[in-house]
Design an enzyme around this catalytic site. Structure first.
Site, PDB file in Angstrom:
ATOM      1  NE  ARG A   1      -8.951  -7.568   5.857  1.00  0.00           N
ATOM      2  CZ  ARG A   1     -10.035  -7.993   5.209  1.00  0.00           C
ATOM      3  NH1 ARG A   1     -10.907  -8.784   5.818  1.00  0.00           N
ATOM      4  NH2 ARG A   1     -10.243  -7.640   3.965  1.00  0.00           N
TER       5      ARG A   1
ATOM      6  CG  HIS B   1      -1.911  -1.114   1.216  1.00  0.00           C
ATOM      7  ND1 HIS B   1      -1.605  -2.365   1.662  1.00  0.00           N
ATOM      8  CD2 HIS B   1      -3.186  -1.156   0.785  1.00  0.00           C
ATOM      9  CE1 HIS B   1      -2.664  -3.155   1.503  1.00  0.00           C
ATOM     10  NE2 HIS B   1      -3.634  -2.442   0.965  1.00  0.00           N
TER      11      HIS B   1
END
Lengths: 582, 428
Positions: free
Chosen positions: A403, A136
């Site tokens: 996650r 990212h």
């Protein structure tokens, strides 16, 4: 307890009551806030967890139970032996995900003994191997958070790391597409955030026309966008394996199928790490246990946070789609629900040329729930609208990951306040992959400090070798280089996996590498045999045989992913022979 | 047949040595041109090598042969001719040049090398659809196989993929494997087919399921796979007319393996960079009556062209492609024009898709209906002029039909040519 804490507890109680969560109890637990009692369903439990976050406590511990739901326990390896009993390491890293492996590699620059303990049959088997591989740009995280800090630093580090460790990194850039022209009003906020976070590259706004020019097949519904050129992509499990292999080349050890059962402590210090393979002595323990990090913290008597699993599903499109999409794109909805803790998903590219859709986000009680189901999968398919030329018949695979989220939604990276030789590296969810190299730098420093203060003389290794060579992707070599390699070793000229053009030589290399593949999935992750459009339909029988003969084991011993996942259950005629014997 | 690795140019290069490729090589060689047969596996025979059941060759040899026997006959024909066979040789790229092709291969002996070919016969066969392509959901354990994989493991390697099996899909390989697994002592709980009719041949339904009391459940599918490491069971569910599962009918079946027989896809991925016209129904190239694709000099045959029910038809199409590929090299006469054949009625697809002029002689036409029909008429017409008509009975999408048609009656300057399959109302 401070007056402030009392006040905040009251506020949380009030909010819970307002949300009709009457059976939830709230109390202070050390510096953390602890929820207990019961909720009617999993969503309510999740809602309560988020209500308790953001009130200035060190962590949120959510012990709320839900009728009819028992949180499944961690799956355990089948192995039980004494192989590690009595071994001693300066640093014991629990968890062979990207974070644990990055820390191991960073620590292997020092003259200390290091071990990675991983309960699965391979590295990167959980969140690190089950994400979209995106590096990212550091835009999404709120300024001031650990996520923002580590993401920016980590993103930058990947350029050098990919060269040193021989893994592929591409920076196609990502475009945040605007759903309506109104989004343009947000541009000053976008730019301010880029500046505040320190996002690299020439990020800028694009008109709808400019977006179409750089992304010709983009959905006609877009009204311009914001491009972040520093967004990159990697193969997340290859990065993890590369980090670990370089650590191993520099003296670290990796033990797979090894689970921490308990921690022995004395005088505020961990003295022994109890595993299924014996008890290890340790200078220091690093908690990189992913979705189980809170359980490890609990073993050390320092449970100040809790992890909740948030499942995400990704889909992968055929490599032949590569020319149809150039950038990572997403079209986030700003009207998302308050509790949606995901960047909304979109189209991501893969270094191998595939296109990826994803991810979804769904709270799940089972932290190892890697199943897929039609409803979230169908939601995932909606991302196809972002590109007018993609369709669902191009999908060749899909998978889920979970996650490791904390209720505060930020990373936990700190030495334990209670245990002098424990460092927590927990709640590392997205952008964890992008952040891992930077996290590792800081954690290594924390580790060195802790070891030094315990009297260990930690010095840099003079012979540290930062370079690791991966297995050559033979199909990507020039004709000359490929021929030269094949003349030297004909195994590189025998193609076993036709979809991905993988040779017998590469499969053998995967079985002989520094952290060798021991499973079918391990081979697939390292060299892509079986990762193509036929899903191993043709190559599985050949890969199994190649593995068995290379490893000197029975074909029936080969598993998909370790444990009880044997591919074949016996020889033909066995049953008949047994019946005849009865 | 020689193993010859020094030649750099052939009149005809055949890619793939299954039943189509072997036949193509034989016919090309019989036309007197130089032929190279390239195969990625070690041996010739393709998928026939693992098809140890019988029923092959009834049309071609008027005998009931096993797959390996059928392959052996063709292998002998190849070996008797001057055909260069290259085993363990993998095609990596095709470049179309003005009058020929440059083909790149890789193999363990030569590394990367190129061969020039006057014309090219693509006989790569087909692959099985995977569970991912039918959007199978649930957990992801070991124990999910395609029927072809299971067949390879049992028949070629001697290992059992499971002892308590559920078969999803009623394709022919799935039916054959139901029987095979049963004979090997495994328990086959049933064959589950989402459609309202089996997709395999009737003879396989009878000989592989009914004879062994294996139940066939139509309009039923697997909605979820269970088991974290190895398959522990599947949920099966009836579906409505839109193929949506009716959740109230969900039933858990304990099993240790799931075998998929959910369709075959012609393997033509290597053609993508050449922009070959692909028929969206067959997933194979669109060809003319000579089985030439939209790229002049490139021919297609067998299951790479369209998935056949019978190996005999696969070989027949190989013979046509091989002969025509050789003829193209020998004559090099330009086509004088091409016409697309229109489809009408309940025709799912027909091969060839185009007519190339000049046309001479009878050509085999293969087609499948799009729906079942007790009686139908196949009409071959140009404009309103009917050239040929044939009444057919008991048509099903799962069974392919073959007709020989005289395309020379088509006038190049005439209106559009249509293949129509017209269902007939039957009076009870």
């Amino acid at each position: 307890m401070s007056q402030r804490a009392e006040r905040e507890l009251k506020r949380v109680r009030r909010k819970l009551k307002k949300k009709n969560l009457k059976a939830v109890n709230v109390e202070a637990a050390g510096k953390s806030i602890r929820l207990s009692g019961s909720a009617g369903n999993w969503d309510e439990r999740v809602r309560a967890g988020y209500i308790a976050a953001g009130h200035g406590f060190k962590g949120v511990i959510n012990d709320i139970t839900v009728d009819g739901i028992t949180e499944p326990e961690m799956s355990l390896p089948l192995v039980s032996d004494e192989m590690l009993d009595g071994r001693e390491f300066d640093a014991v890293i629990v968890g062979g995900g990207v974070v644990g492996c990055a820390i191991a590699r960073e620590l292997s620059k020092m003259n200390i003994s290091i071990v990675i303990l991983e309960k699965e049959a391979d590295l990167a088997m959980q969140a690190s191997g089950r994400n979209d591989g995106m590096i990212h740009p550091g835009f999404a995280a709120s300024p001031g958070t650990k996520k923002a800090h580590y993401n920016i630093r980590g993103n930058r580090m990947y350029t050098e790391l990919s060269k040193q460790l021989d893994f592929e990194l591409k920076r196609p850039g990502s475009i945040i597409l605007f759903k309506t022209a109104w989004y343009k009003l947000l541009l000053p906020i976008f730019k301010a955030r880029c500046r505040k976070n320190g996002v690299e590259g020439s990020w800028r706004s694009l008109s709808a026309k400019e977006v179409r020019r750089v992304e010709p097949n983009v959905s006609p519904s877009q009204k311009g966008g914001f491009i972040l050129p520093s967004a990159g992509i990697v193969s997340p499990y290859r990065v993890t394996i590369a980090l670990a292999e370089n650590a191993v080349e520099n003296g670290a050890e990796v033990f797979l199928n090894t689970v921490v059962r308990d921690l022995e402590s004395a005088d505020g210090k961990i003295t022994g790490v109890v595993t299924n393979r014996g008890t290890l002595r340790c200078g220091l323990v690093i908690n990189a246990a992913g979705v189980w990090a809170d359980k490890l913290a609990e073993m050390a008597g320092d449970r100040f946070f809790s992890i909740h699993g948030r499942k995400g599903t990704d889909a992968i499109l055929d490599r032949s789609c590569a020319p149809l999409q150039r950038h990572i794109v997403g079209m986030p909805s700003l009207l998302g629900t308050k509790n949606s803790h995901s960047k909304g998903g979109g189209i991501v590219l893969c270094v191998e040329g595939n296109i990826l859709l994803g991810p979804t986000a769904e709270e799940v009680p089972d932290r190892e729930d890697y199943s897929t189901e039609p409803e979230s999968f169908n939601n995932l398919l909606k991302q196809l609208y972002l590109n007018t030329r993609l369709n669902s018949s191009m999908i060749i695979n899909y998978y889920s990951g979970v996650r490791a989220a904390s209720w505060d939604e930020d990373f936990i990276i700190e030495p334990s306040e209670k245990v002098s030789n424990l460092i927590h590296v927990a709640a590392i969810q997205s952008p964890g992959l992008a952040s891992a190299p930077a996290i590792a730098e800081d954690v290594a420093q924390m580790a060195v400090r802790a070891l030094t203060s315990a009297g260990v003389r930690v010095l840099p290794r003079a012979d540290f070798n930062p370079i690791r060579r991966g297995i050559p992707a033979v199909k990507d070599l020039t004709a000359e280089a490929r021929t030269a390699l094949i003349k030297e070793d004909p195994a590189y000229g025998e193609i076993l996996c036709r979809c991905e053009e993988v040779s017998r030589g590469e499969i053998r290399d995967a079985l002989l590498s520094k952290v060798p593949a021991t499973t079918i999935d391990g081979v697939k992750r390292r060299v892509r045999a079986g990762a193509g459009r036929c899903h191993g339909g043709f190559c599985l029988p050949r890969v199994i045989q190649a593995m068995a003969s290379e490893l000197g084991v029975q074909v029936t011993d080969i598993t998909k992913k370790g444990g009880d996942s044997a591919i074949l259950i016996g020889e033909t005629k066995e049953e008949a022979a047994r019946e005849a014997a009865v | 047949m020689k193993q010859q690795y020094d030649k750099h140019r052939y009149d005809v290069v055949v890619i793939g040595s299954g039943p189509a490729g072997m036949a193509a090589a034989v016919s090309a060689a019989d036309s007197g041109v130089s032929v190279c047969l390239a195969e990625r596996e070690e041996r010739m025979g393709g998928i026939l090598k693992q098809c140890i059941h019988d029923g092959f060759g009834l049309i071609r040899f008027k005998e009931k042969l096993t797959g390996p026997e059928y392959a052996w006959r063709y292998e002998q024909m190849v070996r008797k001719r001057d055909i260069d066979f290259m085993g363990l040789t993998f095609l990596t790229g095709i470049e179309k040049r003005e009058n020929d092709f440059k083909i790149a291969f890789v193999n363990p002996e030569r590394g990367v090398f190129e061969i020039e070919a006057g014309s090219l016969v693509m006989a790569m066969g087909c692959r099985e659809r995977s569970g991912r392509q039918i959007f199978l959901h649930g957990e992801r354990p070991a124990g999910i196989f395609t029927a072809g994989q299971a067949q390879d493991f049992i028949n070629l390697k001697g290992f059992m993929p499971g002892r308590r099996c559920v078969i999803l899909g009623s394709g022919d390989i799935g039916l054959i494997m139901s029987r095979r697994l049963t004979l090997e002592g495994a328990e086959v709980l049933g064959v589950y087919e989402i459609g309202s009719a089996p997709s395999g041949l009737t003879r396989n339904i009878v000989q592989c399921l009914e004879d062994y009391n294996i139940p066939l459940h139509l309009e039923t599918t697997v909605t979820e796979v269970h088991g974290k490491e190895r398959v522990e069971g599947v949920t099966v569910c009836r579906v409505d007319e839109n193929k949506k599962p009716i959740m109230e009918t969900a039933l858990f079946l304990a099993c240790d393996s799931l075998i998929l027989s959910v369709g075959l896809i012609p393997e033509n991925d290597i053609l993508a960079p050449l922009d070959v016209d692909i028929d969206s129904v067959t997933k194979g190239p669109s060809v003319n009556q000579r089985q030439e694709t939209s790229v002049p000099g490139m021919f297609s045959c067998g299951n790479a062209l369209h998935v056949s029910d019978l190996v005999d038809y696969v070989s027949e199409s190989g013979h046509v492609a091989g002969k025509m590929a050789a003829a193209r090299v020998l004559k090099r006469e330009a086509d004088s024009g091409q016409m697309v054949i229109k489809k009408a009625g309940i025709l799912q697809y027909a091969v060839p898709q185009n007519i190339s002029f000049p046309v001479n002689g009878q050509v085999p036409v293969f087609f499948r209906p799009s729906e079942a029909s007790d009686h139908a008429e196949f009409i071959f017409r140009q404009g309103e002029r009917v050239i040929h008509k044939k009444k057919l009975s008991w048509l099903k999408p799962s069974e392919m039909h073959r007709l020989e048609l005289d395309l020379s009656k088509v006038r190049q300057d005439g209106p559009a040519v249509t293949f129509e399959l017209k269902p007939e109302a039957v009076n009870e």
